[in-house]
Scaffold this motif. Structure first.
Motif, PDB file in Angstrom:
ATOM      1  N   SER A  87       1.029   3.679   2.170  1.00 34.21           N
ATOM      2  CA  SER A  87       1.644   3.946   3.478  1.00 34.21           C
ATOM      3  C   SER A  87       2.833   3.020   3.730  1.00 34.21           C
ATOM      4  N   CYS A 138      -4.792  -9.559   2.925  1.00 38.98           N
ATOM      5  CA  CYS A 138      -6.158  -9.456   3.457  1.00 38.98           C
ATOM      6  C   CYS A 138      -6.793 -10.829   3.631  1.00 38.98           C
ATOM      7  N   TRP A 156     -12.423  -3.345   5.572  1.00 43.40           N
ATOM      8  CA  TRP A 156     -11.537  -2.629   6.496  1.00 43.40           C
ATOM      9  C   TRP A 156     -10.068  -2.923   6.179  1.00 43.40           C
ATOM     10  N   CYS A 157      -9.774  -4.210   5.943  1.00 47.23           N
ATOM     11  CA  CYS A 157      -8.392  -4.615   5.667  1.00 47.23           C
ATOM     12  C   CYS A 157      -7.914  -4.113   4.307  1.00 47.23           C
ATOM     13  N   GLU A 167      -7.585  -2.749  15.234  1.00 50.27           N
ATOM     14  CA  GLU A 167      -7.967  -1.338  15.251  1.00 50.27           C
ATOM     15  C   GLU A 167      -9.440  -1.131  14.908  1.00 50.27           C
ATOM     16  N   HIS A 168     -10.095  -2.199  14.416  1.00 52.64           N
ATOM     17  CA  HIS A 168     -11.527  -2.074  14.095  1.00 52.64           C
ATOM     18  C   HIS A 168     -12.307  -1.887  15.404  1.00 52.64           C
ATOM     19  N   GLN A 225      -8.500  -1.513   2.769  1.00 56.38           N
ATOM     20  CA  GLN A 225      -8.135  -0.097   2.777  1.00 56.38           C
ATOM     21  C   GLN A 225      -6.818   0.171   3.495  1.00 56.38           C
ATOM     22  N   ARG A 226      -6.271  -0.850   4.159  1.00 58.33           N
ATOM     23  CA  ARG A 226      -5.093  -0.637   5.009  1.00 58.33           C
ATOM     24  C   ARG A 226      -3.937  -1.589   4.737  1.00 58.33           C
ATOM     25  N   THR A 228       0.846  -1.194   0.000  1.00 63.69           N
ATOM     26  CA  THR A 228       0.000   0.000   0.000  1.00 63.69           C
ATOM     27  C   THR A 228       0.881   1.242   0.000  1.00 63.69           C
ATOM     28  N   VAL A 238      -3.936  -4.634  12.264  1.00 64.53           N
ATOM     29  CA  VAL A 238      -4.919  -3.859  11.499  1.00 64.53           C
ATOM     30  C   VAL A 238      -6.335  -4.214  11.933  1.00 64.53           C
TER      31      VAL A 238
END
Length: 454
Positions: free
Chosen positions: A31, A424, A414-415, A373-374, A417-418, A29, A370
């Motif tokens: 980031s 994932c 959610w995954c 953090e949800h 996107q990160r 990704t 990751v």
């Protein structure tokens, strides 16, 4: 981030100039890429045309100055320099100073088992020694032609490509973004390739082609094949040897840090199925140690430590993790293994529950961080479950907070996107907190969870 046959050209040029290469996994990704570029103190980027858009999107968040973006093809944004234009501007023949063998050749970033990725420091001497060991053990020479299929941000491809460059042999880079099994056969036949290294998933996809397609290509030039990065079944190995009838099959175990550690040689493929072999000739030795640093008896499980002449020089800007990786001159990446009565090594746990999906290394803790953090997730464990094609896929086992509800689709979104797509979860299971297997101290027991679900 290069493509085409240029990776080898660029890699050799950087080494000759005494510059440090930082191969970047293009599946990460934005980031993740920004972190590696900044942590490695990268000062210039070379990118193929298909990555210009990605580079343009992240450049404002990096420390790289305008004019340090070398773009293969036409420069597509301000501050970018065309690769060919840069070469044309060169003034005659430049004489470089000799590079000290102990200097850093590359920083290879591993997936983060705990926290962020670590930069593995590889020296010029280590690279040359591994090339020599590979050529001697596997009988390569300058008359060979190698096909490098996995991207050059993988240590496997980088190390094999380096071997053939050192030998002055032909080295073909397959830069397709997705694996094309028929395209592979066409290249093997057309270029009279004598060696390639693939993961089990690649072989399975090739063997699944219709017989009429497979018979269309003459692969008789292939004399040596490597299978690695994930376990392979007996029927897969037998089918490989049947189709590539002139080839010998090898299987190796190693790491970005230690380099090649063990090799399962052609006569041993079926007799020692499941083993990763014994030490490479002249490459060093292996010890299996318990938590107190004592050698474990034969047949018992211990942490695998190797001592190779081409071991890495430590983790970049991470002395704590470097110290953890060594015990004296012995290096470990956390794999647990046993040694049988014939001296063959059998891996038990791969890199602290690492998942290997389609040849990609995935560390559960990175995905768990990751997911944790949800806002609806109380606790989570990530494990690999068997998959016929990919070897393993990622499964998330989740405990939700009291009174919360969530769907698998919500968690997967959610995954996505990160995390890079291959990290994932392909499947998500929700369980009660009481059903999560734990140690007396509350630590989740991933091995027991895998046994329960497989």
């Amino acid at each position: 981030m290069p493509g085409g046959n240029l990776p080898s050209e660029i890699s050799v040029a950087l080494a000759r100039a005494g510059l440090v290469a930082v191969p970047l996994n293009v599946r990460l990704t934005a980031s993740e890429m920004i972190y590696i570029l900044d942590h490695s103190e990268t000062r210039a980027v070379i990118a193929a045309s298909e990555f210009h858009e990605t580079l343009h999107a992240i450049r404002a968040d990096t420390r790289i100055e305008p004019g340090r973006y070398v773009l293969i093809g036409e420069a597509s944004f301000p501050g970018g320099i065309g690769y060919e234009s840069l070469i044309e501007q060169a003034r005659g023949t430049h004489v470089f100073d000799a590079v000290d063998p102990g200097e850093t050749y590359a920083l290879l970033y591993t997936s983060g088992a705990t926290g962020q990725p670590k930069g593995v420091i590889r020296s010029h001497a280590g690279s040359a020694l591994m090339a020599l060991a590979t050529a001697v053990e596997m009988g390569f020479s300058r008359t060979d032609t190698a096909l490098i299929v996995m991207p050059l941000f993988h240590a496997n491809s980088l190390y094999f490509a380096s071997t053939f460059v050192h030998l002055g042999a032909a080295c073909i880079i397959d830069d397709r973004r997705s694996f094309d099994p028929e395209g592979l056969l066409a290249t093997l036949a057309q270029e009279k390739v004598t060696f390639t290294s693939l993961v089990p998933t690649h072989y399975i996809m090739v063997l699944a082609l219709p017989e009429a397609v497979k018979n269309r290509y003459d692969v008789s030039s292939v004399g040596k094949l490597m299978i690695s990065l994930a376990p392979a079944r007996q029927d897969t190995k037998l089918a490989i040897l049947d189709y590539f009838h002139n080839s010998e099959l090898y299987e190796l175990y190693g790491s970005t840090e230690a380099g090649w550690v063990t090799l399962l040689r052609p006569p041993e493929q079926i007799a020692k199925l499941g083993s990763v072999g014994r030490e490479w000739d002249g490459s060093g030795a292996i010890r299996l140690l318990d938590e107190h640093g004592r050698e474990v008896p034969g047949g018992e499980v211990g942490e695998l430590f190797s001592r190779t002449p081409y071991v890495f020089d430590g983790y970049w800007k991470n002395p704590e993790k470097t110290a953890e990786a060594f015990r004296g001159g012995w290096c470990s990446v956390g794999d647990m293994a046993r040694r049988d009565e014939d001296g063959y090594i059998w891996l038990v746990d791969r890199k602290s529950n690492m998942i290997i999906s389609g040849g990609e290394n995935i560390y559960p803790s990175e995905v768990e961080d990751v997911l944790g953090e949800h806002p609806k997730v109380q606790d989570v464990a990530v494990i690999g479950i068997p998959h016929e094609t990919w070897g393993e896929t990622v499964q998330a086992v989740i405990v939700l907070h009291d009174g919360q509800q969530a769907s698998a689709e919500e968690i997967q979104h959610w995954c996505k996107q990160r995390l890079a797509g291959f990290k994932c979860p392909r499947s998500v299971m929700f369980i009660a907190d009481a059903d999560m297997p734990r140690t007396a101290t509350g630590k989740i027991q991933h091995r027991k969870l895998r046994q329960r679900l497989q």
